[in-house]
Design a protein around this motif. Structure first.
Motif, PDB file in Angstrom:
ATOM      1  N   ILE A 154      11.273   6.576 -15.495  1.00  0.00           N
ATOM      2  CA  ILE A 154      12.384   6.624 -14.388  1.00  0.00           C
ATOM      3  C   ILE A 154      13.095   8.013 -14.030  1.00  0.00           C
ATOM      4  O   ILE A 154      13.327   8.607 -15.388  1.00  0.00           O
ATOM      5  CB  ILE A 154      14.011   5.525 -15.204  1.00  0.00           C
ATOM      6  N   GLY A 155      13.325   7.652 -13.218  1.00  0.00           N
ATOM      7  CA  GLY A 155      13.274   9.724 -12.984  1.00  0.00           C
ATOM      8  C   GLY A 155      12.349  10.886 -12.093  1.00  0.00           C
ATOM      9  O   GLY A 155      12.675  11.871 -11.471  1.00  0.00           O
ATOM     10  N   ASP A 156      11.816  10.428 -12.432  1.00  0.00           N
ATOM     11  CA  ASP A 156      10.155  10.642 -12.059  1.00  0.00           C
ATOM     12  C   ASP A 156      10.171  11.018 -10.531  1.00  0.00           C
ATOM     13  O   ASP A 156      10.373   9.924  -9.959  1.00  0.00           O
ATOM     14  CB  ASP A 156       8.602   9.969 -12.384  1.00  0.00           C
ATOM     15  N   ARG A 157       9.347  12.413  -9.325  1.00  0.00           N
ATOM     16  CA  ARG A 157       9.264  12.224  -8.796  1.00  0.00           C
ATOM     17  C   ARG A 157       7.530  11.322  -8.724  1.00  0.00           C
ATOM     18  O   ARG A 157       6.511  11.641  -8.621  1.00  0.00           O
ATOM     19  CB  ARG A 157       9.067  14.017  -8.409  1.00  0.00           C
ATOM     20  N   VAL A 158       8.088  11.154  -7.118  1.00  0.00           N
ATOM     21  CA  VAL A 158       6.888  10.253  -6.710  1.00  0.00           C
ATOM     22  C   VAL A 158       6.385  11.451  -4.930  1.00  0.00           C
ATOM     23  O   VAL A 158       7.341  11.069  -4.481  1.00  0.00           O
ATOM     24  CB  VAL A 158       6.642   9.220  -5.744  1.00  0.00           C
ATOM     25  N   TRP A 159       5.400  11.804  -4.208  1.00  0.00           N
ATOM     26  CA  TRP A 159       5.308  12.422  -3.442  1.00  0.00           C
ATOM     27  C   TRP A 159       5.013  12.134  -2.467  1.00  0.00           C
ATOM     28  O   TRP A 159       3.471  11.171  -2.620  1.00  0.00           O
ATOM     29  CB  TRP A 159       4.028  13.820  -3.635  1.00  0.00           C
ATOM     30  N   LEU A 160       5.198  12.088  -1.290  1.00  0.00           N
ATOM     31  CA  LEU A 160       4.362  11.250  -0.116  1.00  0.00           C
ATOM     32  C   LEU A 160       4.430  11.977   1.149  1.00  0.00           C
ATOM     33  O   LEU A 160       5.045  13.124   1.317  1.00  0.00           O
ATOM     34  CB  LEU A 160       5.737   9.731   0.317  1.00  0.00           C
ATOM     35  N   ARG A 161       3.701  11.728   2.095  1.00  0.00           N
ATOM     36  CA  ARG A 161       3.378  12.668   3.241  1.00  0.00           C
ATOM     37  C   ARG A 161       3.534  11.659   4.681  1.00  0.00           C
ATOM     38  O   ARG A 161       3.724  10.546   4.536  1.00  0.00           O
ATOM     39  CB  ARG A 161       1.869  12.783   3.652  1.00  0.00           C
ATOM     40  N   HIS A 162       4.515  12.451   5.619  1.00  0.00           N
ATOM     41  CA  HIS A 162       4.758  11.351   6.632  1.00  0.00           C
ATOM     42  C   HIS A 162       3.309  11.067   7.793  1.00  0.00           C
ATOM     43  O   HIS A 162       2.526  12.073   7.248  1.00  0.00           O
ATOM     44  CB  HIS A 162       5.786  12.050   7.757  1.00  0.00           C
ATOM     45  N   ALA A 163       3.642  10.122   8.963  1.00  0.00           N
ATOM     46  CA  ALA A 163       2.769   9.921   8.871  1.00  0.00           C
ATOM     47  C   ALA A 163       2.105  10.446  10.423  1.00  0.00           C
ATOM     48  O   ALA A 163       0.587  11.708  10.295  1.00  0.00           O
ATOM     49  CB  ALA A 163       2.781   8.441   9.559  1.00  0.00           C
ATOM     50  N   LYS A 164       2.953  11.083  11.138  1.00  0.00           N
ATOM     51  CA  LYS A 164       2.745  11.087  12.675  1.00  0.00           C
ATOM     52  C   LYS A 164       3.033  12.781  13.379  1.00  0.00           C
ATOM     53  O   LYS A 164       2.726  13.445  13.070  1.00  0.00           O
ATOM     54  CB  LYS A 164       2.475  10.309  13.552  1.00  0.00           C
ATOM     55  N   SER A 165       4.394  13.273  13.206  1.00  0.00           N
ATOM     56  CA  SER A 165       5.100  13.934  14.000  1.00  0.00           C
ATOM     57  C   SER A 165       6.162  14.191  13.854  1.00  0.00           C
ATOM     58  O   SER A 165       6.467  13.976  12.663  1.00  0.00           O
ATOM     59  CB  SER A 165       4.694  13.978  15.231  1.00  0.00           C
ATOM     60  N   GLY A 166       7.507  13.991  14.021  1.00  0.00           N
ATOM     61  CA  GLY A 166       8.933  14.578  14.524  1.00  0.00           C
ATOM     62  C   GLY A 166      10.013  13.550  12.947  1.00  0.00           C
ATOM     63  O   GLY A 166      10.817  13.282  12.928  1.00  0.00           O
ATOM     64  N   GLU A 167       9.131  12.145  12.973  1.00  0.00           N
ATOM     65  CA  GLU A 167       9.579  11.072  11.748  1.00  0.00           C
ATOM     66  C   GLU A 167      10.593  11.327  10.006  1.00  0.00           C
ATOM     67  O   GLU A 167      11.849  11.706  10.270  1.00  0.00           O
ATOM     68  CB  GLU A 167       9.156  10.330  11.644  1.00  0.00           C
ATOM     69  N   LEU A 168       9.558  12.324  10.057  1.00  0.00           N
ATOM     70  CA  LEU A 168      10.193  13.536   8.882  1.00  0.00           C
ATOM     71  C   LEU A 168      12.001  13.964   8.580  1.00  0.00           C
ATOM     72  O   LEU A 168      12.661  14.082   7.715  1.00  0.00           O
ATOM     73  CB  LEU A 168       9.413  14.396   7.788  1.00  0.00           C
TER      74      LEU A 168
END
Length: 399
Positions: free
Chosen positions: A355-369
């Motif tokens: 609990i409290g650790d980070r997970v990293w993700l990438r958005h898919a396409k363009s402006g949604e992030l």
């Protein structure tokens, strides 16, 4: 092509004191991607597609770099805002925003900087109904040509449903109508070949589909190059065009080879969402990503992060979802996927997460992030060197 840069550990160290959710912008990767877009364009200027960024400081910085000129905005209110510092903003889609049209017509500086997109005289009628020609400066307009490809059965039409203007004669007829009407200036032509620029053609485990997509792109390139050249020539017979815009991140080379084009729109290849990992012609560096917190552990091999449902536009499917990139060995649950408030993840890496650790993700396409965070943490040489507000962070929600 496979991603060759994996900056997640560096981002993790650089942002250790930050509280998720947050997004990172890697300055070196952004600059490398910008340089690669310019290289691919081969001297043809690039107009920045703002919808793929939605970060004003980044747009302004890119406009100082050789090879970039002007912005392709997605709404008129956004264009009016950006025109305060950028003297060349084309609105990529027609507008029916009466308040924004009135504001444009009342501001001579903005009227000189902003160009509206049209594909019908009805859009001119709307402008005239809001502010008659005698009470405004001339309004700049750009004509949009439909660039979709009409393939053989059973493929049918391939591309996006945008302009009703498909033939050179139709485009010329609207150009004549614009020239005959007071209060408008015909500035440009646009034709966006989405079926070439916006479709990945090296997706893992899809050999047959990749081959079909490659064939479609080849045939479509030939067709749009000929038709667009004829349409632009027809319009140039009656108007002195300032620009002819086409293409996107995925079609820069072929669009640049079209002699009728004077500029190319590009934006998605700068932040480089994971959808653009799977293109044959280029390999951008991941320049953005976001971190979420582990808040639950339903079982030893499963963790739940808070948030995550930051979905890209287009037909719903796995390629529109965020992609988990660090730690390696995590995947979404098929029956839950990326959720608005929580996203369960399973895999061997979950056993070592707390609990409290980070997970990293990438958005898919363009402006949604950019629509989900107020700022980007700018990372360079292993540390946070700046914070860039997104449109959202500046209190702007244009669409």
């Amino acid at each position: 092509m496979p991603v060759t840069h994996s900056p997640w550990r560096e981002w993790e160290r650089a942002t250790a004191d930050e509280q998720p959710p947050y997004a990172v912008l890697d300055r070196a990767a952004l600059q490398a991607n910008a340089a690669d877009l310019v290289r691919r364009a081969g001297g043809v200027p690039l107009r920045i597609a703002s919808k793929s960024l939605r970060v004003r400081p980044v747009i302004e910085e890119l406009l100082t770099m050789p090879g970039f000129a002007g912005v392709l905005a997605f709404t008129l209110p956004e264009a009016l805002w950006l025109s305060q510092t950028c003297p060349d903003v084309v609105v990529g889609y027609p507008t029916a925003d009466r308040a924004a049209i009135a504001a444009l017509a009342q501001d001579e500086r903005a009227a000189q900087a902003v160009t509206l997109m049209i594909d019908s005289t009805a859009q001119l009628d709307l402008v005239d109904a809001i502010v008659p020609p005698a009470r405004r400066p001339p309004i700049r307009v750009c004509l949009e040509l439909d660039a979709a490809w009409q393939g053989p059965a059973p493929l049918g039409r391939l591309g996006v449903a945008r302009s009703p203007l498909r033939t050179p004669a139709q485009l010329r007829a609207l150009a004549v109508a614009v020239q005959r009407r007071p209060g408008f200036t015909l500035a440009g032509v646009m034709a966006y070949e989405a079926q070439i620029a916006g479709v990945a053609d090296r997706v893992p485990h899809r050999r047959a589909m990749n081959a079909l997509v490659g064939w479609v792109k080849t045939r479509s390139r030939e067709e749009i190059a000929e038709r667009r050249a004829c349409a632009v020539a027809a319009v140039r017979e009656i108007a002195d065009l300032e620009f002819v815009n086409g293409g996107g991140t995925g079609s820069i080379e072929s669009t640049a080879a079209d002699a009728s084009i004077t500029e190319i729109a590009a934006g998605s290849g700068l932040f480089a969402g994971h959808y653009f990992d799977d293109y044959q012609a280029f390999t951008p560096r991941p320049a953005t990503g976001f971190a979420l917190s582990v808040v639950r552990k339903p079982r030893p091999d499963c963790v739940t992060v808070l948030g995550g449902g930051w979905i890209a536009s287009g037909p719903p499917g796995p390629d529109r979802l965020p992609r988990v990139v660090y730690p390696a060995g995590l995947r979404m649950l098929p029956r839950e996927s990326a959720g608005e408030v929580q996203t369960p993840l399973t895999g061997s890496a979950a056993r070592s997460l707390s609990i409290g650790d980070r997970v990293w993700l990438r958005h898919a396409k363009s402006g949604e992030l950019s629509e989900h965070v107020n700022e980007f943490l700018v990372v360079d040489a292993g540390r946070v060197v700046d914070r860039h507000p997104t449109y959202r962070g500046e209190g702007k929600a244009f669409l």
